[in-house]
Design a protein around this motif. Structure first.
Motif, PDB file in Angstrom:
ATOM      1  N   LEU A 110       0.837  -1.199   0.000  1.00  0.00           N
ATOM      2  CA  LEU A 110       0.000   0.000   0.000  1.00  0.00           C
ATOM      3  C   LEU A 110       0.877   1.256   0.000  1.00  0.00           C
ATOM      4  O   LEU A 110       1.826   1.369   0.769  1.00  0.00           O
ATOM      5  CB  LEU A 110      -0.903   0.017   1.229  1.00  0.00           C
ATOM      6  N   ASP A 111       0.500   2.217  -0.845  1.00  0.00           N
ATOM      7  CA  ASP A 111       1.186   3.508  -0.881  1.00  0.00           C
ATOM      8  C   ASP A 111       0.568   4.391   0.215  1.00  0.00           C
ATOM      9  O   ASP A 111      -0.381   5.141  -0.022  1.00  0.00           O
ATOM     10  CB  ASP A 111       1.018   4.152  -2.259  1.00  0.00           C
ATOM     11  N   THR A 112       1.100   4.288   1.418  1.00  0.00           N
ATOM     12  CA  THR A 112       0.531   5.030   2.540  1.00  0.00           C
ATOM     13  C   THR A 112       0.729   6.541   2.390  1.00  0.00           C
ATOM     14  O   THR A 112      -0.087   7.323   2.885  1.00  0.00           O
ATOM     15  CB  THR A 112       1.138   4.557   3.865  1.00  0.00           C
ATOM     16  N   THR A 113       1.793   6.943   1.706  1.00  0.00           N
ATOM     17  CA  THR A 113       1.995   8.377   1.475  1.00  0.00           C
ATOM     18  C   THR A 113       0.862   8.946   0.626  1.00  0.00           C
ATOM     19  O   THR A 113       0.320  10.025   0.918  1.00  0.00           O
ATOM     20  CB  THR A 113       3.343   8.622   0.788  1.00  0.00           C
ATOM     21  N   ALA A 114       0.483   8.217  -0.422  1.00  0.00           N
ATOM     22  CA  ALA A 114      -0.622   8.660  -1.271  1.00  0.00           C
ATOM     23  C   ALA A 114      -1.938   8.643  -0.506  1.00  0.00           C
ATOM     24  O   ALA A 114      -2.775   9.549  -0.658  1.00  0.00           O
ATOM     25  CB  ALA A 114      -0.714   7.775  -2.509  1.00  0.00           C
ATOM     26  N   LEU A 115      -2.140   7.625   0.315  1.00  0.00           N
ATOM     27  CA  LEU A 115      -3.368   7.546   1.101  1.00  0.00           C
ATOM     28  C   LEU A 115      -3.469   8.743   2.047  1.00  0.00           C
ATOM     29  O   LEU A 115      -4.521   9.401   2.129  1.00  0.00           O
ATOM     30  CB  LEU A 115      -3.402   6.238   1.888  1.00  0.00           C
ATOM     31  N   ASP A 116      -2.394   9.047   2.756  1.00  0.00           N
ATOM     32  CA  ASP A 116      -2.410  10.190   3.671  1.00  0.00           C
ATOM     33  C   ASP A 116      -2.662  11.491   2.915  1.00  0.00           C
ATOM     34  O   ASP A 116      -3.438  12.347   3.364  1.00  0.00           O
ATOM     35  CB  ASP A 116      -1.073  10.291   4.415  1.00  0.00           C
ATOM     36  N   ARG A 117      -2.033  11.633   1.772  1.00  0.00           N
ATOM     37  CA  ARG A 117      -2.167  12.866   0.994  1.00  0.00           C
ATOM     38  C   ARG A 117      -3.623  13.065   0.539  1.00  0.00           C
ATOM     39  O   ARG A 117      -4.177  14.172   0.648  1.00  0.00           O
ATOM     40  CB  ARG A 117      -1.235  12.829  -0.210  1.00  0.00           C
ATOM     41  N   ARG A 118      -4.235  12.024   0.052  1.00  0.00           N
ATOM     42  CA  ARG A 118      -5.602  12.149  -0.441  1.00  0.00           C
ATOM     43  C   ARG A 118      -6.586  12.379   0.704  1.00  0.00           C
ATOM     44  O   ARG A 118      -7.544  13.159   0.566  1.00  0.00           O
ATOM     45  CB  ARG A 118      -5.988  10.902  -1.245  1.00  0.00           C
ATOM     46  N   LEU A 119      -6.347  11.737   1.825  1.00  0.00           N
ATOM     47  CA  LEU A 119      -7.233  11.935   2.963  1.00  0.00           C
ATOM     48  C   LEU A 119      -7.091  13.356   3.512  1.00  0.00           C
ATOM     49  O   LEU A 119      -8.089  14.024   3.833  1.00  0.00           O
ATOM     50  CB  LEU A 119      -6.932  10.905   4.050  1.00  0.00           C
TER      51      LEU A 119
END
Length: 236
Positions: A110-119
């Motif tokens: 999982l790309d957690t950086t992308a998830l955090d950014r979108r959230l």
């Protein structure tokens, strides 16, 4: 506005659909974000098995079916669906059912950086007054990833009220693991109209009914007429 964050296309409805229905019916705008809804063409291995055990043909776009189910369920709850294209755990290296419920793998893709950014961007755009997210009952890796993302960005949005819903049906199936239910975490008992609306929404997830409940007739028995929302204290 209330933002309810669901790892999968059913978790919010199963866990706190009654609460969201009541709030929407009272005039509050409610959005349901589901994080892991990406269609993955030609699944193999455990990912394919997760489709076949629902009685679906290998060529069917399983997540497309599930997104349609979610839109139907959300209409019944009067909430607005939002689907993100992160892949579910079976497409990120989790190779068995026990692995799904054993915590986050060190090599989870999982790309957690992308998830955090979108959230973070979503919260800034919509400025919800309340965010609901999973408690983690059952210890599913996708649920834990959502909890981690909320925990990482929560300090940037201190004015939001954060509440965790106890993940159903896991919290019911493993009730002995969660003795705080009905004691330190009060139950929300659903009224007749609210319970009827929630059951209609839950039964809209037709691909999941036999697998999760045995049949549509068992949904009410398995989920019960109570929901549990926990207010986690802010991190010091």
């Amino acid at each position: 506005m209330i933002l309810a964050i669901s790892p999968h296309l059913d978790d919010v409805a199963f866990s706190c659909g009654g609460y969201l229905y009541d709030r929407a019916r009272a005039g509050t705008r409610v959005r349901c974000l589901t994080v892991f809804t990406a269609s993955v063409p030609e699944p193999t291995g455990f990912a394919l098995a997760c489709q076949l055990d629902k009685g679906l043909d290998p060529g069917v776009d399983y997540l497309q079916l599930r997104r349609a189910e979610d839109r139907n369920a959300c209409r019944r709850l009067r909430v607005e669906p939002l689907h993100w294209d992160f892949p579910e755990a079976p497409h990120r290296g989790y190779s068995s059912a026990p692995a799904l419920f054993a915590g986050i793998l060190p090599d989870d893709r999982l790309d957690t950086t992308a998830l955090d950014r979108r959230l973070r961007a979503l919260l800034r755009q919509h400025q919800p007054t309340e965010v609901l997210y999973p408690f983690g009952a059952g210890n599913h890796a996708d649920h834990l990833q959502v909890i981690g993302a909320v925990g990482r960005i929560r300090p940037e949005f201190p004015d939001i009220r954060y509440r965790q819903y106890y993940d159903m049906p896991y919290a019911r199936k493993f009730r002995d693991r969660y003795p705080e239910l009905d004691t330190t975490v009060p139950a929300r008992c659903l009224s007749g109209q609210t319970f009827t609306a929630k059951l209609a929404a839950c039964r809209a997830y037709t691909t999941q009914l036999a697998f999760q409940f045995g049949s549509a007739d068992n949904v009410a028995t398995v989920l019960g007429d109570r929901e549990y929302l926990y207010c986690p204290p802010p991190k010091s």
